[in-house]
Scaffold this motif. Structure first.
Motif, PDB file in Angstrom:
ATOM      1  N   GLY A 160     115.728   2.556  95.581  1.00  0.00           N
ATOM      2  CA  GLY A 160     116.804   3.446  96.021  1.00  0.00           C
ATOM      3  C   GLY A 160     117.024   4.543  95.000  1.00  0.00           C
ATOM      4  N   ASP A 161     118.215   5.105  94.990  1.00  0.00           N
ATOM      5  CA  ASP A 161     118.508   6.241  94.115  1.00  0.00           C
ATOM      6  C   ASP A 161     118.264   5.921  92.640  1.00  0.00           C
ATOM      7  OD1 ASP A 161     119.221   7.749  96.305  1.00  0.00           O
ATOM      8  OD2 ASP A 161     121.375   7.416  96.076  1.00  0.00           O
ATOM      9  N   ALA A 162     118.694   4.735  92.220  1.00  0.00           N
ATOM     10  CA  ALA A 162     118.559   4.394  90.801  1.00  0.00           C
ATOM     11  C   ALA A 162     117.094   4.343  90.388  1.00  0.00           C
ATOM     12  CB  ALA A 162     119.239   3.059  90.514  1.00  0.00           C
ATOM     13  N   TRP A 163     116.264   3.748  91.244  1.00  0.00           N
ATOM     14  CA  TRP A 163     114.842   3.668  90.922  1.00  0.00           C
ATOM     15  C   TRP A 163     114.176   5.038  90.955  1.00  0.00           C
ATOM     16  CZ3 TRP A 163     111.887   0.831  88.248  1.00  0.00           C
ATOM     17  CH2 TRP A 163     112.052  -0.550  88.159  1.00  0.00           C
ATOM     18  N   VAL A 164     114.531   5.854  91.927  1.00  0.00           N
ATOM     19  CA  VAL A 164     113.926   7.188  92.023  1.00  0.00           C
ATOM     20  C   VAL A 164     114.331   8.042  90.823  1.00  0.00           C
ATOM     21  CG1 VAL A 164     113.834   9.316  93.384  1.00  0.00           C
ATOM     22  CG2 VAL A 164     113.699   7.095  94.526  1.00  0.00           C
ATOM     23  N   ALA A 165     115.546   7.840  90.310  1.00  0.00           N
ATOM     24  CA  ALA A 165     115.965   8.555  89.104  1.00  0.00           C
ATOM     25  C   ALA A 165     115.111   8.145  87.909  1.00  0.00           C
ATOM     26  CB  ALA A 165     117.439   8.295  88.817  1.00  0.00           C
ATOM     27  N   LEU A 166     114.760   6.861  87.842  1.00  0.00           N
ATOM     28  CA  LEU A 166     113.908   6.377  86.754  1.00  0.00           C
ATOM     29  C   LEU A 166     112.459   6.823  86.927  1.00  0.00           C
ATOM     30  CD1 LEU A 166     115.194   2.690  86.461  1.00  0.00           C
ATOM     31  CD2 LEU A 166     115.416   4.459  84.691  1.00  0.00           C
ATOM     32  N   LYS A 167     111.995   6.793  88.172  1.00  0.00           N
ATOM     33  CA  LYS A 167     110.594   7.084  88.478  1.00  0.00           C
ATOM     34  C   LYS A 167     110.539   7.996  89.703  1.00  0.00           C
ATOM     35  CE  LYS A 167     108.818   2.764  86.558  1.00  0.00           C
ATOM     36  NZ  LYS A 167     107.974   3.372  85.521  1.00  0.00           N
ATOM     37  N   PRO A 168     110.653   9.317  89.515  1.00  0.00           N
ATOM     38  CA  PRO A 168     110.705  10.246  90.649  1.00  0.00           C
ATOM     39  C   PRO A 168     109.521  10.123  91.605  1.00  0.00           C
ATOM     40  CG  PRO A 168     111.356  11.359  88.638  1.00  0.00           C
ATOM     41  CD  PRO A 168     110.872  10.001  88.224  1.00  0.00           C
ATOM     42  N   LYS A 169     108.356   9.728  91.105  1.00  0.00           N
ATOM     43  CA  LYS A 169     107.192   9.592  91.976  1.00  0.00           C
ATOM     44  C   LYS A 169     107.361   8.471  93.003  1.00  0.00           C
ATOM     45  CE  LYS A 169     103.755  11.448  88.753  1.00  0.00           C
ATOM     46  NZ  LYS A 169     102.510  11.162  87.987  1.00  0.00           N
ATOM     47  N   TRP A 170     108.352   7.610  92.787  1.00  0.00           N
ATOM     48  CA  TRP A 170     108.581   6.507  93.717  1.00  0.00           C
ATOM     49  C   TRP A 170     109.395   6.929  94.938  1.00  0.00           C
ATOM     50  CZ3 TRP A 170     109.648   1.181  91.006  1.00  0.00           C
ATOM     51  CH2 TRP A 170     108.536   0.862  90.213  1.00  0.00           C
ATOM     52  N   GLU A 171     109.695   8.205  95.055  1.00  0.00           N
ATOM     53  CA  GLU A 171     110.399   8.685  96.247  1.00  0.00           C
ATOM     54  C   GLU A 171     109.662   8.258  97.518  1.00  0.00           C
ATOM     55  OE1 GLU A 171     112.953   9.977  98.786  1.00  0.00           O
ATOM     56  OE2 GLU A 171     113.417  10.391  96.671  1.00  0.00           O
ATOM     57  N   ARG A 172     108.360   8.273  97.480  1.00  0.00           N
ATOM     58  CA  ARG A 172     107.576   7.886  98.664  1.00  0.00           C
ATOM     59  C   ARG A 172     107.750   6.403  99.001  1.00  0.00           C
ATOM     60  NH1 ARG A 172     102.786   5.162  97.743  1.00  0.00           N
ATOM     61  NH2 ARG A 172     102.184   4.874  95.547  1.00  0.00           N
ATOM     62  N   LEU A 173     108.255   5.625  98.034  1.00  0.00           N
ATOM     63  CA  LEU A 173     108.453   4.195  98.236  1.00  0.00           C
ATOM     64  C   LEU A 173     109.910   3.842  98.535  1.00  0.00           C
ATOM     65  CD1 LEU A 173     106.204   3.019  95.274  1.00  0.00           C
ATOM     66  CD2 LEU A 173     105.657   2.779  97.710  1.00  0.00           C
ATOM     67  N   ARG A 174     110.744   4.851  98.713  1.00  0.00           N
ATOM     68  CA  ARG A 174     112.166   4.604  98.959  1.00  0.00           C
ATOM     69  C   ARG A 174     112.332   3.641 100.139  1.00  0.00           C
ATOM     70  NH1 ARG A 174     117.051   7.157  97.771  1.00  0.00           N
ATOM     71  NH2 ARG A 174     115.981   8.870  96.686  1.00  0.00           N
ATOM     72  N   GLY A 175     113.173   2.636  99.937  1.00  0.00           N
ATOM     73  CA  GLY A 175     113.414   1.641 100.974  1.00  0.00           C
ATOM     74  C   GLY A 175     112.469   0.458 100.939  1.00  0.00           C
ATOM     75  N   THR A 176     111.445   0.529 100.096  1.00  0.00           N
ATOM     76  CA  THR A 176     110.497  -0.579  99.970  1.00  0.00           C
ATOM     77  C   THR A 176     111.072  -1.647  99.049  1.00  0.00           C
ATOM     78  OG1 THR A 176     108.624   0.950 100.207  1.00  0.00           O
ATOM     79  CG2 THR A 176     108.158  -1.222  99.263  1.00  0.00           C
ATOM     80  N   PRO A 177     111.032  -2.911  99.435  1.00  0.00           N
ATOM     81  CA  PRO A 177     111.480  -3.952  98.504  1.00  0.00           C
ATOM     82  C   PRO A 177     110.662  -3.917  97.218  1.00  0.00           C
ATOM     83  CG  PRO A 177     111.206  -4.852 100.717  1.00  0.00           C
ATOM     84  CD  PRO A 177     110.617  -3.467 100.725  1.00  0.00           C
ATOM     85  N   VAL A 178     111.340  -3.966  96.076  1.00  0.00           N
ATOM     86  CA  VAL A 178     110.643  -3.858  94.792  1.00  0.00           C
ATOM     87  C   VAL A 178     110.747  -5.133  93.968  1.00  0.00           C
ATOM     88  CG1 VAL A 178     112.640  -2.745  93.685  1.00  0.00           C
ATOM     89  CG2 VAL A 178     110.361  -2.424  92.728  1.00  0.00           C
ATOM     90  N   SER A 179     111.847  -5.863  94.101  1.00  0.00           N
ATOM     91  CA  SER A 179     112.034  -7.122  93.368  1.00  0.00           C
ATOM     92  C   SER A 179     112.515  -8.198  94.319  1.00  0.00           C
ATOM     93  CB  SER A 179     113.064  -6.958  92.247  1.00  0.00           C
ATOM     94  OG  SER A 179     112.652  -6.011  91.303  1.00  0.00           O
TER      95      SER A 179
END
Length: 230
Positions: A204-223
């Motif tokens: 989500g937003d927090a992860w995309v702020a840490l890793k902007p390239k992960w925008e394409r993965l927004r909404g994907t379960p990560v943990s």
């Protein structure tokens, strides 16, 4: 049984086994691993009581052990396969004891722990069952086993193994396996555990702020985190 990661691998990095990989990663590990991957997920869990005595399996540099102590766990014993990681954990000083051993055969005393924890380890295991059996052996009646790691959907969607970059700029992967939630459920129930809580975190937003390239993965379960009770 784990799904073959090779079919999802989008990086193609040379692959190291766990012991060699973490020995080589140790110098930059703390700078690489984000607390959002595991510690922030642990903090959202409601079932565990962060108290008593804990076994920290695959304790690494002591991140998880230090977090447990900060939550109120009185004593933490750490186990890891990599001497270089244990040396960093010893410097950190959060553990009452540290032991070089396989997490499937720790040598720790049976039935001695209120809490057994493993973080960011299950993707390195070809078979989850030995981990769950050992955690069950270590836990007291009524005790908990908490395990948190990369969500299999993230590993598959991102095509990303556990990996690191050396000071010389070389990229390496560490042996990675894909375990579906059903694999965890089967291993846990088959070892005698009762599932108390299951939590998934998405990009989500927090992860995309840490890793902007992960925008394409927004909404994907990560943990994914599982809380089991004996």
């Amino acid at each position: 049984m784990p799904t073959d990661f090779a079919r999802f691998d989008a990086r193609g990095y040379p692959v190291l086994d766990v012991r060699e990989g973490y020995a080589r990663w140790v110098g930059t590990y703390e700078e690489t691993v984000e607390d959002a991957m595991d510690l922030h997920v642990l903090a959202e869990l409601r079932a565990p009581s962060w108290s008593g005595r804990a076994a920290d399996l695959a304790c690494g540099t002591g991140r998880t052990g230090a977090w447990l102590r900060a939550q109120g766990v009185a004593e933490v014993d750490g186990v890891d396969l990599t001497p270089e990681m244990l040396a960093r954990a010893e410097q950190r000083g959060a553990h009452a004891s540290l032991r070089l051993a396989d997490i499937a055969e720790t040598g720790l005393d049976s039935g001695s722990y209120d809490l057994v924890v493993s973080s960011l380890v299950d993707e390195h295991l070809a078979d989850l069952r030995p981990l769950y059996r050992e955690a069950f052996r270590l836990a007291r009646p009524g005790g908990c086993f908490v395990t948190v790691g990369l969500h299999p959907f993230f590993i598959m969607a991102a095509g990303m193994p556990t990996h690191f970059t050396t000071a010389e700029g070389e990229h390496f992967a560490i042996t990675t396996h894909v375990h579906l939630p059903s694999d965890h459920i089967a291993a846990g129930l088959g070892s005698g555990w009762q599932l108390a809580e299951f939590r998934e975190e998405v990009v989500g937003d927090a992860w995309v702020a840490l890793k902007p390239k992960w925008e394409r993965l927004r909404g994907t379960p990560v943990s994914a985190a599982y809380v089991w009770r004996r």
